[in-house]
Design a protein around this motif. Structure first.
Motif, PDB file in Angstrom:
ATOM      1  N   TRP A 196      -2.764   2.780   5.556  1.00  0.00           N
ATOM      2  CA  TRP A 196      -2.460   1.422   5.987  1.00  0.00           C
ATOM      3  C   TRP A 196      -1.890   1.426   7.396  1.00  0.00           C
ATOM      4  CZ3 TRP A 196       2.567   0.374   7.314  1.00  0.00           C
ATOM      5  CH2 TRP A 196       3.555   1.193   6.781  1.00  0.00           C
TER       6      TRP A 196
ATOM      7  N   ARG B  57      -5.888  -1.986   5.372  1.00  0.00           N
ATOM      8  CA  ARG B  57      -6.101  -0.694   4.730  1.00  0.00           C
ATOM      9  C   ARG B  57      -7.060   0.076   5.626  1.00  0.00           C
ATOM     10  NH1 ARG B  57      -5.511   0.161  -0.961  1.00  0.00           N
ATOM     11  NH2 ARG B  57      -6.458   2.124  -0.326  1.00  0.00           N
TER      12      ARG B  57
ATOM     13  N   CYS C   1       0.862  -1.172   0.000  1.00  0.00           N
ATOM     14  CA  CYS C   1       0.000   0.000   0.000  1.00  0.00           C
ATOM     15  C   CYS C   1       0.901   1.224   0.000  1.00  0.00           C
ATOM     16  CB  CYS C   1      -0.893   0.017   1.242  1.00  0.00           C
ATOM     17  SG  CYS C   1      -1.910  -1.440   1.395  1.00  0.00           S
TER      18      CYS C   1
END
Length: 173
Positions: free
Chosen positions: A74, A87, A3
């Motif tokens: 994240w 997330r 992420c």
């Protein structure tokens, strides 16, 4: 499943190194105590020393602290063997688990699951800010259906801790 961190560098838990050294010291103290006890009784043997080494290694594994970090949307918790990541902008559930030690369980829409100690967020406001930003986005998008109350309680605790820190810094405590 990386992420990207859109808001700059990742925030890391500040106390992790201290907790790691504490785990090392506890395991080493147990090993030293058991070896000294065997030596004092005259029962020291290589197989017993290996057993005590394995026992102190097991204690280290149990005491090894999770390393919590957060970035843009994240939050991750890394133990010895694996890293778990969620997330925060896709959170669907935030639950407080009470027990011997309180835990915060976060789940996202992609199946990610992270369990952390809420004290980590209290000690590290940057981690809380990253989590809160993502959770607010998830709530605004209608994803966060379970956990608003837990987040409000944690937010109130963070606010009171911040106020207490301001009072202490100004000498008004």
């Amino acid at each position: 499943m990386g992420c990207p961190d859109v808001s700059g560098e990742a925030a890391n838990e500040l106390e992790w190194t201290r907790e790691l050294w504490s785990a090392v010291r506890c395991a080493a103290a147990l090993l030293l105590l058991l070896l000294l006890l065997d030596w004092g009784t005259g029962r020291i043997a290589p197989w017993r020393a290996a057993l005590w080494l394995a026992l102190s290694g097991l204690l280290f594994v149990v005491l090894y602290p999770a390393r919590v970090s957060a970035g843009g949307n994240w939050l991750a918790s890394r133990r010895l063997a694996r890293e778990r990541r969620v997330r925060t902008d896709l959170l669907v559930s935030v639950r407080c688990l009470d027990g011997i030690s309180a835990r915060l369980l976060l789940r996202d829409a992609l199946g990610g699951r992270v369990e952390i100690d809420p004290e980590v967020l209290v000690r590290n406001p940057q981690l809380w800010v990253r989590l809160n930003e993502g959770a607010r986005k998830a709530a605004a998008d209608g994803l966060l259906l379970c956990g608003q109350t837990a987040l409000r309680r944690l937010s109130a605790r963070m606010d009171s801790e911040a106020a207490l820190a301001v009072f202490k810094a100004s000498g008004l405590d």
